[in-house]
Design a protein around this motif. Structure first.
Motif, short mmCIF file in Angstrom:
data_model
loop_
_atom_site.label_atom_id
_atom_site.label_comp_id
_atom_site.label_asym_id
_atom_site.label_seq_id
_atom_site.Cartn_x
_atom_site.Cartn_y
_atom_site.Cartn_z
N ALA A 1 26.22 8.98 0.09
CA ALA A 1 24.78 9.21 0.16
C ALA A 1 24.26 9.73 -1.18
N ARG A 2 24.99 10.63 -1.79
CA ARG A 2 24.58 11.17 -3.09
C ARG A 2 24.54 10.09 -4.15
N ALA A 3 25.53 9.20 -4.15
CA ALA A 3 25.58 8.14 -5.15
C ALA A 3 24.45 7.13 -4.98
N LEU A 4 24.01 6.94 -3.73
CA LEU A 4 22.96 5.96 -3.44
C LEU A 4 21.55 6.54 -3.52
N LEU A 5 21.44 7.85 -3.60
CA LEU A 5 20.15 8.53 -3.47
C LEU A 5 19.09 7.98 -4.41
N LEU B 1 21.71 10.12 5.14
CA LEU B 1 22.62 10.86 6.02
C LEU B 1 22.54 10.32 7.44
N ARG B 2 21.33 9.98 7.87
CA ARG B 2 21.17 9.42 9.22
C ARG B 2 21.87 8.07 9.32
N ALA B 3 21.67 7.22 8.31
CA ALA B 3 22.28 5.89 8.33
C ALA B 3 23.80 5.96 8.33
N LEU B 4 24.34 7.00 7.71
CA LEU B 4 25.79 7.19 7.66
C LEU B 4 26.30 8.06 8.80
N ASP B 5 25.42 8.34 9.76
CA ASP B 5 25.76 9.07 10.99
C ASP B 5 26.25 10.49 10.71
N ILE B 6 25.64 11.15 9.72
CA ILE B 6 26.01 12.54 9.41
C ILE B 6 24.76 13.40 9.20
N SER C 1 34.58 17.61 7.54
CA SER C 1 35.89 16.99 7.34
C SER C 1 35.93 16.18 6.05
N VAL C 2 37.12 15.73 5.69
CA VAL C 2 37.30 14.90 4.50
C VAL C 2 36.53 13.59 4.65
N GLY C 3 36.61 13.00 5.82
CA GLY C 3 35.89 11.74 6.05
C GLY C 3 34.39 11.92 5.99
N GLN C 4 33.90 13.04 6.51
CA GLN C 4 32.46 13.33 6.42
C GLN C 4 32.06 13.57 4.98
N SER C 5 32.92 14.23 4.22
CA SER C 5 32.65 14.46 2.80
C SER C 5 32.50 13.14 2.05
N GLU D 1 37.33 3.96 -3.53
CA GLU D 1 37.93 4.14 -2.21
C GLU D 1 36.96 4.84 -1.25
N PRO D 2 35.79 4.25 -1.00
CA PRO D 2 34.78 4.92 -0.18
C PRO D 2 35.14 5.09 1.29
N THR D 3 36.16 4.36 1.77
CA THR D 3 36.53 4.46 3.18
C THR D 3 37.95 4.95 3.38
N ALA D 4 38.54 5.59 2.39
CA ALA D 4 39.95 5.96 2.45
C ALA D 4 40.28 6.88 3.61
N ALA D 5 39.36 7.76 4.00
CA ALA D 5 39.65 8.74 5.05
C ALA D 5 38.78 8.54 6.29
N LEU D 6 38.29 7.33 6.50
CA LEU D 6 37.32 7.10 7.57
C LEU D 6 37.91 6.34 8.75
N ASP D 7 37.36 6.61 9.93
CA ASP D 7 37.73 5.85 11.12
C ASP D 7 36.95 4.53 11.11
N ASP D 8 37.25 3.66 12.06
CA ASP D 8 36.66 2.33 12.07
C ASP D 8 35.14 2.36 12.17
N GLU D 9 34.61 3.25 13.00
CA GLU D 9 33.17 3.33 13.17
C GLU D 9 32.48 3.75 11.87
N SER D 10 33.09 4.67 11.16
CA SER D 10 32.52 5.13 9.89
C SER D 10 32.62 4.05 8.82
N VAL D 11 33.68 3.25 8.86
CA VAL D 11 33.82 2.13 7.92
C VAL D 11 32.65 1.17 8.10
N VAL D 12 32.26 0.94 9.34
CA VAL D 12 31.12 0.06 9.61
C VAL D 12 29.85 0.62 8.98
N ALA D 13 29.64 1.92 9.11
CA ALA D 13 28.44 2.55 8.55
C ALA D 13 28.43 2.46 7.03
N VAL D 14 29.57 2.70 6.40
CA VAL D 14 29.66 2.63 4.94
C VAL D 14 29.44 1.19 4.47
#
Length: 223
Positions: A154-158, A127-132, A144-148, A168-181
């Motif tokens: 995170a759950r899939a990688l646990l 969660l920390r690495a994904l900024d949430i 939000s949808v993007g946070q979800s 589609e792991p980045t379908a609802a994400l902003d650019d900064e979140s795409v970098v984290a993913v």
């Protein structure tokens, strides 16, 4: 190195008019295959088949994960591949609203065995690495949808699965979140994971290609 995932002319028929065909390919540990294509081209169907969510029909080709032929497995056996052999991130995010974000990340482990302290530590780290990380105690309805999307990654990688399927792991994400993913997907692959990512997001493709180089391959869903 033997392939962790192999697909041989896998097909799926929804009805008499719609039949999807996925040509043969293989992915080994330490590699990522990016499956491209617009919505409706079959990317999600492919991941549902490989994740064991949709059974492979008779005479519909073959898929083998970690030496196990999916078509030969029962529904219970396919389900048992998740979450330790297959990490599953569907496009439609599903969480239980009555428990916290952190507990949703831990849920696949909790359903399989006792949750250990190391599981909680890794969940928080993801969660920390994904900024949430700040969302850990919230309920899914409060994010939000993007946070979800990031929570579901995170759950899939646990469990550090052998194969990660991300739709589609980045379908609802902003650019900064795409970098984290992209960073987490790349770290997983560099750590020896095998990933199949379905996406038409050019931002994600560019980030993954820069981070993975020859460890990443691409193909269209229709090929």
């Amino acid at each position: 190195m033997a392939a962790l995932l192999t697909v041989d002319n896998l097909s799926h028929r929804y009805n008499a008019q719609v039949s999807l065909l996925f040509a043969s390919f293989a992915v080994t540990s330490g590699e990522l295959l990016l499956v491209r294509g617009p919505s409706g081209c079959g990317k999600s169907t492919l991941l549902h088949l490989l994740g064991g969510v949709i059974p492979i029909g008779s005479n519909a080709g073959a898929a083998v994960i970690d030496g196990q032929a999916l078509a030969a497995l029962t529904g219970a056996e396919r389900d048992a591949l998740r979450p330790f052999v297959v990490g599953w991130m569907p496009q439609r995010h599903s969480m239980i609203n009555s428990i916290s974000v952190l507990d949703n990340v831990l849920l696949p482990v909790a359903l399989a065995r006792k949750v250990m302290a190391a599981d909680r530590t890794r969940a928080v780290d993801l969660l920390r690495a994904l900024d949430i990380e700040a969302l850990a105690t919230r309920r899914p309805a409060e994010i939000s949808v993007g946070q979800s999307a990031r929570v579901n990654l995170a759950r899939a990688l646990l469990t550090q699965p052998k194969l990660l399927l991300a739709d589609e792991p980045t379908a609802a994400l902003d650019d900064e979140s795409v970098v984290a993913v992209a960073s987490q997907l790349s770290a997983y692959v560099h750590g020896g994971g095998c990933a199949l990512v379905a996406s038409h997001d050019a931002r994600l493709r560019e980030r993954l290609l820069a981070a993975l180089g020859t460890r990443m391959s691409e193909r269209d869903a229709s090929q």
